[in-house]
Design a protein around this motif. Sequence first.
Motif, short mmCIF file in Angstrom:
data_model
loop_
_atom_site.label_atom_id
_atom_site.label_comp_id
_atom_site.label_asym_id
_atom_site.label_seq_id
_atom_site.Cartn_x
_atom_site.Cartn_y
_atom_site.Cartn_z
N SER A 1 0.81 -1.22 0.00
CA SER A 1 0.00 0.00 0.00
C SER A 1 0.84 1.26 0.00
CB SER A 1 -0.94 0.00 1.21
OG SER A 1 -0.20 -0.05 2.42
N GLY A 2 2.14 1.17 0.28
CA GLY A 2 3.01 2.34 0.21
C GLY A 2 2.86 3.28 1.38
N LYS A 3 2.60 2.76 2.57
CA LYS A 3 2.37 3.61 3.76
C LYS A 3 3.57 4.52 4.04
CE LYS A 3 2.03 0.06 6.41
NZ LYS A 3 2.33 -0.96 5.37
N THR A 4 4.75 3.91 4.11
CA THR A 4 5.94 4.68 4.48
C THR A 4 6.25 5.75 3.44
OG1 THR A 4 6.84 2.76 5.63
CG2 THR A 4 8.38 4.51 5.05
N THR A 5 6.19 5.38 2.18
CA THR A 5 6.49 6.34 1.11
C THR A 5 5.56 7.54 1.18
OG1 THR A 5 7.31 4.59 -0.33
CG2 THR A 5 6.65 6.65 -1.39
N LEU A 6 4.27 7.28 1.38
CA LEU A 6 3.31 8.37 1.40
C LEU A 6 3.48 9.25 2.64
CD1 LEU A 6 0.22 6.38 0.10
CD2 LEU A 6 1.46 8.15 -1.11
N VAL A 7 3.76 8.65 3.79
CA VAL A 7 3.96 9.45 5.00
C VAL A 7 5.24 10.28 4.88
CG1 VAL A 7 4.47 9.32 7.47
CG2 VAL A 7 2.65 7.92 6.51
N ARG A 8 6.31 9.68 4.34
CA ARG A 8 7.55 10.44 4.17
C ARG A 8 7.36 11.58 3.18
NH1 ARG A 8 12.18 8.04 6.26
NH2 ARG A 8 13.08 10.07 5.81
N THR A 9 6.58 11.32 2.12
CA THR A 9 6.29 12.38 1.15
C THR A 9 5.53 13.52 1.82
OG1 THR A 9 6.21 10.75 -0.63
CG2 THR A 9 5.24 12.90 -1.08
N TRP A 10 4.58 13.17 2.68
CA TRP A 10 3.84 14.20 3.43
C TRP A 10 4.79 15.04 4.28
CZ3 TRP A 10 3.06 13.88 8.94
CH2 TRP A 10 2.23 14.88 9.46
N LEU A 11 5.72 14.41 4.95
CA LEU A 11 6.67 15.14 5.80
C LEU A 11 7.53 16.10 5.00
CD1 LEU A 11 7.84 12.33 8.26
CD2 LEU A 11 6.53 14.38 8.84
#
Length: 740
Positions: A20-30
């Motif tokens: 689902s790409g959780k980490t990638t999306l959260v890091r992109t948000w940061l």
Amino acid sequence: MFSILSSSARVVVVHGSRFSGKTTLVRTWLMTDPVPDRLPVFVPSPSRGVTSNEYWGRVLTSLCAYSGMPPPISGSDNFDALYSILTDSVLTAQRCAVVLVLDGIDEVDSAVASIERLLECGAVSQVIVTTRTAGTWPRLVDSCPDRMVISSDVLAFTEEELLKFLRVSGVPQGIRVARWITQRTGGQAALSSTVCQALMDSGLEFSEASQRLARLVDTAVDMLVSNVVATEPDLEPMSQSILKSAEAATLPVTTESVGFLDMLESAGMVESVFTSGGSVRKYSDAVRASLVRSSVLRRRSGVMVTSTPNRPEILDGPAVRAPAAFTEEHTAAITRAVMLRMRGHCVEAAAICDSVASGTSPVFEESDDAARCAAACSYLQMGITYLLADRLGDSTLMLRRARNAGTGMSVERVAAGTLALIHAVRGATIDAQLWIEAERQHLQYPEKTAGAQEKTAGLVASALVALDRLEPDEAFTLLGELGPLQEKEELWAFALYASGQYALLSGMYADGLQYVESEQQSFAGLSTGLSGQLLLAVRADLNLALGRVDVAARLVGRSTDPHTAAVRARICLLTGDFVGAETIVHQYGEDPHCPLRVSMELFVIGAAAACARGRRSEGRRHIADAVTRSRRTGALRPFTGMPPSMIREVAGLGIELPVDLKQLAAEFVTFRPSRQIVRLTPREREVLDGLLSGGSIGTIAKSQFVSLNTVKTQLRSLYRKLGVNSRRDAVAVARRVVLV
């Protein structure tokens, strides 16, 4: 999703499978600096087997690094120390509201209870967790009235978002293609990213949905899913059960299946779904479809795997053992692949290997020595083909099979050495060293092959490991053992790459560049795939070290390959384009296709660029990411990739580093800025802008609503920083330097 993360919710649980790409999306948000009035503290996913005390010690270290506070004196209970800091009057007085972002916290014992305590701290305004498993997280959400849950359907790309993602990634496709991909992948970020890479590799444009596009999407997804199953230690022994389980739409939790299903959820293959009838597990539609395709392919080829006491089959169904021997058709196909590979057509050769890999079985227990030797050599050749085609995951799988089949044969050592090379090229120094030691313990090479290309992989891997550990003398000795490159040496580019990296670390830039480029001419036409990208990167860096920025930019200016991302960001850094450098860092730093060493270099460069722009908080975040990767991989060399003045800036960020950057700058100075960088205050910049537009002291004072004396004071400070004594010289110098 970003609006939910930026909300005032005290608890946000991001729940989804590994695809689902959780980490990638959260890091992109940061990276978007989403909460400027709060202090986000990102804590990477812990390694398997971490203790609770170790994990909260890492959270404590991250908090101190991000806030600029000195770490506390080491104690026995890290959580108590963390809680004490968060309730301390210092943070409260600074009104520094902390947002804790805890990635992949599933492995930490009693995490929910600990987070509930942290929410009592006055300094903690929000806790964001990403998790693969449902576990006890509903209790945390239910206990907090101000909470949010982000599930896989929210994490998925919409058609418009995927179209933007394709365009940002440099893949020229239209909305119809985005719609087709979204439908076949469910919009899952990890699957979409894999398909995006496949589109880039194909170089084709699809004007509309087609069967050819469908095959490309399905093949990319199948390779990712199969690699996860084959390389995950807990999943690989259960591969047949996983294929069988995908035949059902949902997987009810029963006494017999609970252990198997918990393992699947922990590995991120399935998600929990709560229904009126109880809890069930469920594959995403795209992953389930991929597993079904693999199962059908196995049945057609007659390949099944039997169960053993250590590999239980929890679902009904007979198992059949297939012979391990390769057919004459397989052998002929591999021969064709090797011939194509030796002519530089690595992608085409890998495609042939794909057809062979789908119809063979890694089962060797009942085979005679001749059959095992043939299988081992075949898998070895397939592994080398995938390596040269830059498909390192597939290469690793085939080389492991080669070692398994070739136990007690010299091919076992060749496979171990090549596995070491794969990890060394990626920058996974610790893993590479383990394979180097394994290679040395295996059966010695026959005398007639001593000094031949069979030893190249292990020697180059050892040299790259020595360089990553900042041991250039050891690397020089190992490269000397290689001797002159042979005409039929297929790993020639890796040897040249290691030689070029040695030249960078030892300061022999001109000699290194001359050697790499002259030797490369001997292998004209073979600089394709991974070989071409590695040589492109090291040649550009050698030119940068010699001050030839324009030459370096011409070499990699059009490249979009992750292996050249660090040198492209470094060109931006050395020429004062700090925004450009950070853009590349954000684009590739978390890219799963980006090698670990390159991502480390990118975060170091990103820290230097952020400091140059006065964004120290962002700089601390970047350098903390680099430190995390360094501790995980054992690599130190990426910290040498910036000029001494910038090294001093990064060293002053307050992050505990694995090396002494100031000593490093004195011992391994490689790159220097191509243009002088001058930092001005906002008022000095306004005065300079007035000079550049032809204004006088009087007009500048009038436009800024200040006195003449104030302008004269700023002008003297400006002259001092530019190293000039007149208005005319100030204007001339300002047009040549980088102003920040």
